[in-house]
Scaffold this motif. Structure first.
Motif, mmCIF file in Angstrom:
data_model
loop_
_atom_site.group_PDB
_atom_site.id
_atom_site.type_symbol
_atom_site.label_atom_id
_atom_site.label_comp_id
_atom_site.label_asym_id
_atom_site.label_seq_id
_atom_site.Cartn_x
_atom_site.Cartn_y
_atom_site.Cartn_z
ATOM 1 N N PRO A 23 33.359 31.259 48.511
ATOM 2 C CA PRO A 23 34.849 31.346 48.323
ATOM 3 C C PRO A 23 35.516 30.971 49.909
ATOM 4 O O PRO A 23 34.991 31.457 50.999
ATOM 5 C CB PRO A 23 35.237 32.705 48.027
ATOM 6 C CG PRO A 23 33.860 33.390 47.468
ATOM 7 C CD PRO A 23 32.806 32.351 47.999
ATOM 8 N N VAL A 25 38.151 32.154 51.131
ATOM 9 C CA VAL A 25 38.658 33.420 51.730
ATOM 10 C C VAL A 25 38.101 34.760 50.957
ATOM 11 O O VAL A 25 37.440 34.476 49.839
ATOM 12 C CB VAL A 25 40.377 33.596 51.610
ATOM 13 C CG1 VAL A 25 41.061 32.353 52.511
ATOM 14 C CG2 VAL A 25 40.902 33.334 50.257
ATOM 15 N N SER A 26 38.032 35.875 51.540
ATOM 16 C CA SER A 26 37.372 37.053 51.041
ATOM 17 C C SER A 26 38.507 37.622 50.304
ATOM 18 O O SER A 26 39.873 37.619 50.703
ATOM 19 C CB SER A 26 36.837 37.690 51.897
ATOM 20 O OG SER A 26 37.573 38.131 52.997
ATOM 21 N N THR A 27 38.211 38.429 49.142
ATOM 22 C CA THR A 27 39.184 39.028 48.570
ATOM 23 C C THR A 27 39.100 40.609 49.070
ATOM 24 O O THR A 27 38.110 41.010 49.872
ATOM 25 C CB THR A 27 39.088 39.161 46.915
ATOM 26 O OG1 THR A 27 37.586 39.617 46.880
ATOM 27 C CG2 THR A 27 39.140 37.542 46.702
ATOM 28 N N GLY A 28 40.028 41.543 48.499
ATOM 29 C CA GLY A 28 40.053 42.806 49.018
ATOM 30 C C GLY A 28 39.286 43.708 48.382
ATOM 31 O O GLY A 28 38.901 44.586 48.742
ATOM 32 N N ALA A 55 34.529 43.578 40.105
ATOM 33 C CA ALA A 55 35.363 43.675 41.592
ATOM 34 C C ALA A 55 35.862 45.116 41.496
ATOM 35 O O ALA A 55 36.758 45.726 40.763
ATOM 36 C CB ALA A 55 36.540 42.661 41.527
#
Length: 137
Positions: A23, A25-28, A55
């Motif tokens: 990815p 960007v990383s996600t929360g 997730a």
């Protein structure tokens, strides 16, 4: 017909999986994959092998999962195997956006031609319940 039962998770094995491409960007919330083995009792009797993706934040209990299960056993004493898929979202104390369906054309033996839906509920004491609302063609 409705078949009901309870189940327990006999094995939960996280797996290492790196997405390709990585990815941008990383996600929360971290994304994870695991395999599971469940055992069922009641009108739903048998076991399943599960591919579980999520997730999820372990600290807050917030997240979403998607699971594909291969069940082998019996519904109302009818022996066979079939696949089912389910997902849900939690904000830590609830289950929302639930989805549950039996995969078409996946039934074998006495469960050939199975179709339908179902659900999962978790009691306050931690008991896991499952039900299938199904038809056999």
């Amino acid at each position: 017909m409705r078949a009901t039962g309870t189940f327990g998770v006999k094995a939960f094995v996280p797996t290492e999986l790196e997405p390709e491409p990585e990815p941008a960007v990383s996600t929360g919330l971290p994304v994870g994959v695991a395999t599971m083995e469940k055992h069922f009792e009641g009108q739903v009797a048998g076991r399943s092998a599960t591919l579980f993706t999520s997730a999820f934040d372990q600290t807050t209990g917030v997240g979403t999962y998607v699971a594909m299960e291969s069940f082998e056993g019996a519904l109302h004493g009818r022996d066979g195997a079939f696949n089912f898929v389910h997902s849900a979202t939690t904000s830590g104390s609830d289950r929302t956006a639930e989805f549950f369906t039996i995969v078409p054309s996946s039934g074998t033996r006495d469960l050939a031609g199975i179709s339908g839906a179902g659900g999962i509920a978790i009691d306050p004491d931690g008991t896991h319940r499952i039900w299938f609302d199904y038809e056999l063609s």
